[in-house]
Scaffold this motif. Sequence first.
Motif, PDB file in Angstrom:
ATOM      1  N   GLN A   1       0.821  -1.221   0.000  1.00  0.00           N
ATOM      2  CA  GLN A   1       0.000   0.000   0.000  1.00  0.00           C
ATOM      3  C   GLN A   1       0.848   1.263   0.000  1.00  0.00           C
ATOM      4  N   ASP A   2       2.059   1.162  -0.520  1.00  0.00           N
ATOM      5  CA  ASP A   2       2.950   2.299  -0.651  1.00  0.00           C
ATOM      6  C   ASP A   2       3.094   3.100   0.654  1.00  0.00           C
ATOM      7  N   PRO A   3       3.553   2.435   1.717  1.00  0.00           N
ATOM      8  CA  PRO A   3       3.612   3.121   3.008  1.00  0.00           C
ATOM      9  C   PRO A   3       4.910   3.914   3.212  1.00  0.00           C
ATOM     10  N   ASP A   4       4.874   4.907   4.054  1.00  0.00           N
ATOM     11  CA  ASP A   4       6.092   5.577   4.536  1.00  0.00           C
ATOM     12  C   ASP A   4       6.336   5.190   5.993  1.00  0.00           C
ATOM     13  N   VAL A   5       5.271   5.349   6.782  1.00  0.00           N
ATOM     14  CA  VAL A   5       5.382   5.050   8.217  1.00  0.00           C
ATOM     15  C   VAL A   5       4.357   3.980   8.577  1.00  0.00           C
ATOM     16  N   ILE A   6       4.805   2.977   9.335  1.00  0.00           N
ATOM     17  CA  ILE A   6       3.906   1.897   9.749  1.00  0.00           C
ATOM     18  C   ILE A   6       3.943   1.780  11.265  1.00  0.00           C
ATOM     19  N   MET A   7       2.773   1.666  11.878  1.00  0.00           N
ATOM     20  CA  MET A   7       2.738   1.428  13.317  1.00  0.00           C
ATOM     21  C   MET A   7       2.064   0.077  13.564  1.00  0.00           C
ATOM     22  N   VAL A   8       2.742  -0.776  14.304  1.00  0.00           N
ATOM     23  CA  VAL A   8       2.200  -2.085  14.667  1.00  0.00           C
ATOM     24  C   VAL A   8       1.906  -2.033  16.160  1.00  0.00           C
ATOM     25  N   GLY A   9       0.672  -2.298  16.546  1.00  0.00           N
ATOM     26  CA  GLY A   9       0.267  -2.168  17.948  1.00  0.00           C
ATOM     27  C   GLY A   9       1.237  -2.808  18.926  1.00  0.00           C
ATOM     28  N   GLU A  10       1.643  -4.037  18.614  1.00  0.00           N
ATOM     29  CA  GLU A  10       2.547  -4.726  19.526  1.00  0.00           C
ATOM     30  C   GLU A  10       3.260  -5.851  18.789  1.00  0.00           C
ATOM     31  N   ILE A  11       4.528  -6.038  19.078  1.00  0.00           N
ATOM     32  CA  ILE A  11       5.234  -7.194  18.528  1.00  0.00           C
ATOM     33  C   ILE A  11       5.124  -8.323  19.553  1.00  0.00           C
ATOM     34  N   ARG A  12       4.263  -9.301  19.209  1.00  0.00           N
ATOM     35  CA  ARG A  12       3.999 -10.374  20.173  1.00  0.00           C
ATOM     36  C   ARG A  12       4.704 -11.661  19.790  1.00  0.00           C
ATOM     37  N   ASP A  13       5.064 -11.798  18.523  1.00  0.00           N
ATOM     38  CA  ASP A  13       5.628 -13.072  18.082  1.00  0.00           C
ATOM     39  C   ASP A  13       6.724 -12.838  17.052  1.00  0.00           C
ATOM     40  N   GLY A  14       7.460 -13.903  16.798  1.00  0.00           N
ATOM     41  CA  GLY A  14       8.582 -13.837  15.878  1.00  0.00           C
ATOM     42  C   GLY A  14       8.185 -13.411  14.477  1.00  0.00           C
ATOM     43  N   GLU A  15       7.015 -13.869  14.035  1.00  0.00           N
ATOM     44  CA  GLU A  15       6.583 -13.543  12.677  1.00  0.00           C
ATOM     45  C   GLU A  15       6.378 -12.037  12.505  1.00  0.00           C
ATOM     46  N   THR A  16       5.669 -11.433  13.478  1.00  0.00           N
ATOM     47  CA  THR A  16       5.437  -9.992  13.420  1.00  0.00           C
ATOM     48  C   THR A  16       6.762  -9.242  13.514  1.00  0.00           C
ATOM     49  N   ALA A  17       7.653  -9.732  14.394  1.00  0.00           N
ATOM     50  CA  ALA A  17       8.958  -9.093  14.553  1.00  0.00           C
ATOM     51  C   ALA A  17       9.718  -9.115  13.233  1.00  0.00           C
ATOM     52  N   GLU A  18       9.680 -10.274  12.566  1.00  0.00           N
ATOM     53  CA  GLU A  18      10.449 -10.428  11.341  1.00  0.00           C
ATOM     54  C   GLU A  18       9.923  -9.509  10.231  1.00  0.00           C
ATOM     55  N   ILE A  19       8.604  -9.485  10.040  1.00  0.00           N
ATOM     56  CA  ILE A  19       8.057  -8.631   8.974  1.00  0.00           C
ATOM     57  C   ILE A  19       8.322  -7.155   9.298  1.00  0.00           C
ATOM     58  N   SER A  20       8.193  -6.796  10.587  1.00  0.00           N
ATOM     59  CA  SER A  20       8.439  -5.400  10.977  1.00  0.00           C
ATOM     60  C   SER A  20       9.868  -5.007  10.632  1.00  0.00           C
ATOM     61  N   ILE A  21      10.788  -5.903  10.955  1.00  0.00           N
ATOM     62  CA  ILE A  21      12.197  -5.603  10.721  1.00  0.00           C
ATOM     63  C   ILE A  21      12.498  -5.537   9.217  1.00  0.00           C
ATOM     64  N   LYS A  22      11.890  -6.454   8.475  1.00  0.00           N
ATOM     65  CA  LYS A  22      12.095  -6.411   7.015  1.00  0.00           C
ATOM     66  C   LYS A  22      11.532  -5.110   6.440  1.00  0.00           C
ATOM     67  N   ALA A  23      10.375  -4.698   6.944  1.00  0.00           N
ATOM     68  CA  ALA A  23       9.787  -3.440   6.469  1.00  0.00           C
ATOM     69  C   ALA A  23      10.731  -2.282   6.778  1.00  0.00           C
ATOM     70  N   ALA A  24      11.321  -2.320   7.977  1.00  0.00           N
ATOM     71  CA  ALA A  24      12.236  -1.246   8.374  1.00  0.00           C
ATOM     72  C   ALA A  24      13.479  -1.231   7.488  1.00  0.00           C
ATOM     73  N   LEU A  25      13.898  -2.423   7.053  1.00  0.00           N
ATOM     74  CA  LEU A  25      15.112  -2.518   6.233  1.00  0.00           C
ATOM     75  C   LEU A  25      14.844  -2.169   4.774  1.00  0.00           C
ATOM     76  N   THR A  26      13.574  -2.140   4.379  1.00  0.00           N
ATOM     77  CA  THR A  26      13.280  -1.822   2.982  1.00  0.00           C
ATOM     78  C   THR A  26      12.721  -0.405   2.851  1.00  0.00           C
ATOM     79  N   GLY A  27      13.190   0.473   3.732  1.00  0.00           N
ATOM     80  CA  GLY A  27      12.899   1.887   3.537  1.00  0.00           C
ATOM     81  C   GLY A  27      11.647   2.421   4.197  1.00  0.00           C
ATOM     82  N   HIS A  28      11.196   1.786   5.278  1.00  0.00           N
ATOM     83  CA  HIS A  28      10.026   2.312   5.984  1.00  0.00           C
ATOM     84  C   HIS A  28      10.380   2.592   7.438  1.00  0.00           C
ATOM     85  N   LEU A  29       9.690   3.582   7.996  1.00  0.00           N
ATOM     86  CA  LEU A  29       9.849   3.834   9.424  1.00  0.00           C
ATOM     87  C   LEU A  29       8.771   3.014  10.140  1.00  0.00           C
TER      88      LEU A  29
END
Length: 473
Positions: A293-321
């Motif tokens: 969805q062409d994001p700049d900034v993403i907020m995830v309510g809570e990182i509860r599991d490894g899967e969410t952590a991994e996608i969040s980190i990948k998103a951060a590494l591909t140019g998103h805050l």
Amino acid sequence: MVRTRRQEAELASDLLKKNKSGLVATPIAVTRTRSTGGSSGGSKNKGQDGDASTSLLEEAFQFSDLNQTTEEIDELDDDILESIGEESATIVKGVNAIIIKAVKLQASDIHIEPYEDHVRIRYRIDGVLVTEKKLPKDVITSIVSRIKIMCELNISEKRLPQDGRFRIKMGNRKIDFRVSTLRTLHGEKVVMRILDQSAVSLELPTLGFEEDALGIINKVIQDPYGIILVTGPTGSGKSTTLYSILVELNKEDVNISTTEDPVEYELPGINQVQCKSDIGLTFSTTLRSFLRQDPDVIMVGEIRDGETAEISIKAALTGHLVLSTLHTNDAPSTVHRLLNMGIEPFLISASLSMIIAQRLVRKNCPHCIAEDETAHNKLLSMNQDDRGYDETKFKRSKGCSKCNNTGYKGRSVLYEIMVLDEEMRAFIAKGSTSIELEKMACDKGMVRLRELGMKKALAGITSLEEVMKVTIS
Ligand SMILES: [Zn+2]
């Protein structure tokens, strides 16, 4: 005072007439916004529980309370009133009185708890539960039924837990309530979370972030990518801090998307998604969609599991805050938590830009503030007695009518902010321990939670007890 049903009905219609004739200061209207759990069938309530208990309730509320409430009610929901019968108007007003008083006291939650011989009403104010009233046991069923009707829950289902929401209007404020019912030994207990957007400031300085911290935060959030984590236990104000950062970032040329459970406050200009795990709409699935969805900034309510952590980190590494929260005790141990979730050290070191660990302390009431004469003993028990503090500077409010005799009014944030520089990243990448990381962060100027707490206690903002309660040495 005991009234017959007829008198009750007359009283109710009198009050309604008064309302219609403009005796009204603040309008309150109830809107049902959502209902979940249980079928919607059988929602006709004849108020059979209300008859005997209304006068009891009226008595318990004392008339002054009820009248006060009545003046504030513009339109009682006519549908609801009709469906439960006029004789139960007192219950409606009684429940409104409970709600309105909680909103006025800026409570965050209302607890309605049945026990063997009474019903206890408690408010959570500034994080602490305070008993507001004790009511006779008989009124519990009527009160619970009324609240269930307000959020369109199934009033005949009394054994299974249910969740719902409703919204009231007070003046031009819209206040949302998230309601949860649970059958306990002596009846159904109701907890209402109050989401009053107007009572919450979404500005970092008002929350208690000081000048130097603001400088750091405002610099890091300008980075186009990276992950910012706010950590702390439940009720430590993490989401308020995140919301405040989002408000800061919310510009016309920025696409901000959030995935939350639940969405606590509506922020205009931000795409907020409410998670629904029962249909598979989780933090991780929403996150995946955000990336398309062409994001700049993403907020995830809570990182509860490894899967969410991994996608969040990948998103951060591909140019998103990316902004999120985690349940960890302090900033340095957050890295360890991510490692435990199965994230590679090099991914953490490459993506993580800032960790804010935080707690909330209650602020001394300014109306009854006084010197804390027991400061010396408290410093002793905190192992802080040899620091050469000027003990006359510590304050502890005595309690007055303005602070509900608690000595506290409002809350302020304690925080420790760890910003990762190149040296710390290298340190994390090679698998350093939390203790080593903590030492390095402190050497680089990180102020620990307790240190900041002592500073705020010395400034009279909060008390030593509060600092002791939420921080460790
Ligand atoms: Zn006071």
